[in-house]
Design an enzyme around this catalytic site. Structure first.
Site, PDB file in Angstrom:
ATOM      1  N   CYS A 123     -51.120   6.499  27.296  1.00 33.05           N
ATOM      2  CA  CYS A 123     -49.989   6.610  26.377  1.00 33.05           C
ATOM      3  C   CYS A 123     -50.430   6.356  24.935  1.00 33.05           C
ATOM      4  CB  CYS A 123     -48.868   5.652  26.778  1.00 33.05           C
ATOM      5  SG  CYS A 123     -49.369   3.923  26.890  1.00 33.05           S
ATOM      6  N   CYS A 173     -27.985  12.291  14.318  1.00 34.97           N
ATOM      7  CA  CYS A 173     -27.301  10.998  14.432  1.00 34.97           C
ATOM      8  C   CYS A 173     -27.048  10.431  13.043  1.00 34.97           C
ATOM      9  CB  CYS A 173     -28.109  10.022  15.284  1.00 34.97           C
ATOM     10  SG  CYS A 173     -29.509   9.281  14.436  1.00 34.97           S
ATOM     11  N   ASP A 207     -54.155   4.439  34.887  1.00 34.69           N
ATOM     12  CA  ASP A 207     -52.977   4.520  34.016  1.00 34.69           C
ATOM     13  C   ASP A 207     -52.804   3.170  33.324  1.00 34.69           C
ATOM     14  OD1 ASP A 207     -50.686   5.261  32.724  1.00 34.69           O
ATOM     15  OD2 ASP A 207     -49.410   5.347  34.504  1.00 34.69           O
ATOM     16  N   CYS A 263     -33.236   4.601  10.545  1.00 27.28           N
ATOM     17  CA  CYS A 263     -33.763   4.127  11.825  1.00 27.28           C
ATOM     18  C   CYS A 263     -35.087   4.832  12.087  1.00 27.28           C
ATOM     19  CB  CYS A 263     -32.769   4.437  12.936  1.00 27.28           C
ATOM     20  SG  CYS A 263     -33.438   4.226  14.593  1.00 27.28           S
TER      21      CYS A 263
END
Length: 547
Positions: free
Chosen positions: A412, A74, A385, A80
């Protein structure tokens, strides 16, 4: 090493999630520099010095890493910070993440073996995200209007993400259309410091399996603009999927978050559908849903595999979100009870379960810590979770009090998991196996799944013992003399003899052999264990659960 100085060095490795370890010539301790790739030679500025630890800000990549075998995909890389590993071969990314997770787990697992099954790959390496929040702003002070992602390390500068490869091309087409529309009209964006302006965010959601698209324009109420022409332009785009809803979300909050004070439907509906593992889910603008639909199927299949046979069992799905895991497990369970604090997510879970014909799911809105006291049915197995920060230390003991045989923990943020494992293991659970699922290709993030099993008294473990070190008459013995010696040396730096250990064991009421470690001559002068060593031996006995 001084704050503000610029140095050069090689990134030796990257620790979870993105901490590059850099060794500088002439310096004893390494420096942590984020957002790099192992093997890169970099220039960085030291911006933090705390307790002998230094952190630096990446200024320039002077030499590429041998792991960077691809060209950027990109136009705004590397400014970024969205997908910093895109120049790495995907297999190298997976290998690095596997090493990071295994290192965390090895340090967290308390002195026994477990199975690490590596990282499972995402079925799609690019264009996998079903949700993206883009911000309005400018790329530099007083520059032209931009719409996209924040520049790495900046909370103000926004880079236009017109060719972002993490999302489907339908999303970048919509982004460019919206940006051009407001550029042509000279519409202002919301300035966070002055709290003035109109345009805030563009929230896009697209079902990967259905192709259904929900467009959400987020603005303040400080200005009024005719959005009917924008709707026409959006509906005329040659997208591969289908725009099913265009919403105008009004948000006058001072904080820079995507939220709704009021939502107006400009076209269609305020939801879309996505399918996972044969189940259909209705998703609204702010519903939580795994951002990688195909990767979520890998994750949930792993959870179902880890949880085993549950056809006659009651399952608790704690921190259940919109109930996706609960509904994936429901067809193979007696019943599933989901608990989630966000009421909107619970209502969505109930509606989705009804749509999927699942009548053995029940969803309760509330804090896990409080709700557990209200549920009459006791669980046979628990799925956890939690949010990124893990489980609240008040809620975790209550969860463990159920004493279920198996727990599946999905995380996560592996460092939060490692912290929670300390208490979980202290309550008799052991990590049986662990894997990770790469739902966030090109980025630093990864989902970790752990199967935990309760060690029961009748569990058997094969071990090799030195009989000379054992007191065969003691039913309370849980550690050999050598293990006690090793523990005391490691933790206290003291060497202790078997004689001292037997003396302390007798003081604590632990039986030893009738003549074990007693003097052979009459009226001998027996050395007595010093106080310091006695306390260290007692600590070892407590550690091995002997007292």
């Amino acid at each position: 090493m001084k704050k503000g100085q610029v140095y050069e060095g090689m990134i030796q490795k990257v620790e979870f999630p993105n901490k590059g370890i850099v060794q500088v010539d002439g310096e004893e301790k390494p420096v942590i520099v984020k957002n790099g790739i192992p093997g890169q030679k970099i220039r960085f500025c030291v911006n933090k010095l705390r307790k002998g630890k230094a952190e630096g800000r990446l200024l320039e990549v002077m030499e590429k890493s041998a792991l960077e075998t691809r060209e950027p995909v990109c136009s705004i890389f590397p400014a970024c910070g969205g997908c910093m590993y895109q120049t790495m071969d995907y297999q190298a990314q997976v290998k690095m993440k596997a090493e990071q997770i295994q290192s965390i787990m090895d340090a967290a697992v308390d002195g026994y073996s477990y199975t690490f099954e590596g990282v499972k790959e995402s079925p799609k390496e690019f264009a996998y995200r079903n949700k993206m929040e883009f911000s309005f702003g400018d790329e530099y002070k007083d520059g032209p209007l931009s719409l996209g992602l924040h520049k790495k390390g900046s909370t103000y500068d926004v880079l236009t993400a017109s060719d972002c490869k993490l999302v489907h091309e339908d999303m970048t087409q919509i982004l460019s259309c919206v940006l051009d529309y407001f550029k042509e009209r000279g519409v202002s964006y919301y300035k966070k410091m002055q709290h003035i302006g109109y345009l805030r965010h563009l929230l896009l959601r697209r079902g990967d399996t259905t192709g259904e698209i929900l467009v959400n324009l987020v603005t303040t109420t400080q200005e009024e603009h005719d959005l009917a022409p924008l709707v026409e332009k959006l509906l005329a785009l040659p997208v591969e999927g289908k725009i099913v809803g265009i919403l105008h979300i009004l948000n006058d909050s001072l904080s820079d978050v995507v939220q709704s004070d009021e939502t107006k439907i400009l076209y269609g509906q305020d939801y879309f559908y996505e399918k996972i593992m044969g189940l259909e889910f209705k998703i609204t603008p702010f519903s939580f849903f795994q951002p990688n639909s195909r990767g979520a199927e890998v994750l949930y299949s792993t959870v179902r595999e880890y949880i085993g046979d549950i056809h006659d069992m009651t399952v608790y799905d704690l921190f259940s979100g919109t109930g996706t895991i609960a509904q994936v497990l429901a067809p193979v369970a007696k019943q599933v009870i989901g608990v989630e604090i966000i009421e909107e997510a619970v209502e969505a879970a109930k509606e989705n379960a009804e749509r999927n014909g699942l009548h053995n799911c029940r969803f309760i809105a509330g804090d896990v810590f409080k709700v557990l006291d209200e549920i009459e049915e006791k669980p046979d197995v628990i799925v956890l979770d939690p949010p990124r920060d893990g489980i609240h230390p008040k809620a975790l003991p209550k969860i463990l009090d159920y004493g279920v045989e198996n727990i599946v923990y999905i995380s996560c943020k592996a460092t939060s998991l490692a912290r929670d494992l300390e208490m979980i293991q202290a309550r008799g659970y052991r990590v049986v196996k662990c894997t990770a699922v790469d739902q966030f290709c090109q980025t630093v993030h990864v989902e970790t799944v752990v199967l935990l099993s309760q060690q029961k008294p009748d569990d058997t473990i094969e071990i090799d013992l030195d009989l000379d070190e054992l007191d065969a008459t003691s039913a309370e013995l849980k550690a050999t003399y050598q293990e006690i010696k090793d523990y005391v040396l490691k933790e206290f730096g003291l060497k202790v003899s078997s004689l001292y250990i037997s003396q302390v064991k007798r003081k604590c009421g632990i039986e030893v052999g009738e003549n074990y470690n007693l003097p052979k001559t009459e009226n001998p002068k027996v050395p007595q264990c010093p106080k310091e060593k006695e306390e260290a031996i007692k600590a070892a006995l407590k550690y091995f659960a002997m007292i």
